[in-house]
Design an enzyme around this catalytic site. Sequence first.
Site, PDB file in Angstrom:
ATOM      1  N   CYS A  46      -5.808   4.301   3.131  1.00 57.12           N
ATOM      2  CA  CYS A  46      -4.994   4.886   2.078  1.00 57.12           C
ATOM      3  C   CYS A  46      -5.874   5.121   0.849  1.00 57.12           C
ATOM      4  O   CYS A  46      -6.318   4.174   0.214  1.00 57.12           O
ATOM      5  CB  CYS A  46      -3.894   3.873   1.779  1.00 57.12           C
ATOM      6  SG  CYS A  46      -3.005   4.153   0.287  1.00 57.12           S
TER       7      CYS A  46
ATOM      8  N   CYS B  61      -0.838  -0.751   0.083  1.00 57.64           N
ATOM      9  CA  CYS B  61      -1.088   0.255  -0.936  1.00 57.64           C
ATOM     10  C   CYS B  61       0.235   0.758  -1.526  1.00 57.64           C
ATOM     11  O   CYS B  61       0.354   0.956  -2.729  1.00 57.64           O
ATOM     12  CB  CYS B  61      -1.878   1.402  -0.318  1.00 57.64           C
ATOM     13  SG  CYS B  61      -2.306   2.675  -1.492  1.00 57.64           S
TER      14      CYS B  61
END
Length: 396
Positions: free
Chosen positions: A201, A101
């Site tokens: 995330c 991410c």
Amino acid sequence: MKKRVVVGLSGGVDSSVAAYLLQQQGYEVIGLFMKNWHDEGVTISNECPWLEDSNDALLVAEKLGIPFQTVDLSEQYKERIVDYMFAEYEKGRTPNPDVLCNREIKFDVFMKIALSLGADFVATGHYCRKSEQTIDGKTVYSLLSGADANKDQSYFLCQLTQEQLSKALFPIGELQKSEVRKIASEMELVTAEKKDSQGLCFIGKVRLPEFLQQKLQPKDGLIYQVDESAHIYTPEIPAFESPKDELEFAAHNIPYKPEMGKVVGKHQGAHYYTIGQRKGLNVGGTKEPLFIIATDVESNAIYTGMGQSHPGLFRKALFIQKEEIHWVREDLRIHDNETLDVMVRIRYRQPLQKATLHQFENGMYISFEDAQSAITEGQFAAWYIGEELVGSGVIS
């Protein structure tokens, strides 16, 4: 002219305080909230985490008097993170969505949006630090661990490049978590007492097996228990022709077969499980808990060993394919047949381990001073010199 910084406001306390500190330092600050996920079907509770988070981010921006907007990156997130995760789990590997991410979303897609808004820098609420020096007339950036050893998040940024680091700011990297909360309280920020987010995330509170079950079909299979006295754990050590052969031997995975163990239970799909996992096996009646020592997605079998000191959990070396090696500090890269003594961690929050990097034509071996538990394919190994993270790679 004030330098302009776009802060990734996540709706948590860390990014809120990061924005405040930058404002205090005289930057022109803009808050951006990334919306990365739409599917409410896989969150654990009825709360809708991204709505609540974006609302908190907005309240912080209003309190600080900074411009704020939401950007919808869910398409890129699905393509670059979620699809990749499904593909990795299907192959029996365990990806790290947080590292991805940062590499793919926050410091790539998001950073490009920020720069298109005329930003000089992008800031996040990560617990890590950055420094710079001039080497051969060129500015070189270093990624350093956070001052709060307990919260250090440098590992999650292990795939960043020099270019990304040059545009990144980490305003809370020098602080302890307690100091961050204190600043938030004094500023009466709505996020001051907010719990740290758990889960993937930006997806929010996701139950991973349920998340995976959307794409990966359940498939009944057997759980085997392998005894610690099994002969596979006392193999004959061959005469090695080269150091590389010895490293290969130390890094190789044991090819488990059903006849090496006894059946102790059933599972719903080897691709839902990961090495070192203890929970979710639902096998009772053993003196100590069972830990997963191997999964085989081809034959849909899971192999377990009893107790956390079971020999099947430990290895002295790991391998990283050539194309998966990443140097944050390109100038420190080692070349074929070179070695480098470093400190390594193979998962977030693991204490750093003494190790040596060995570079060969086809990739890199990392040999450890002490055997490591649960070396897991698909996770990242990150190597440090002192408090600087200099490189990383995907464990193969």
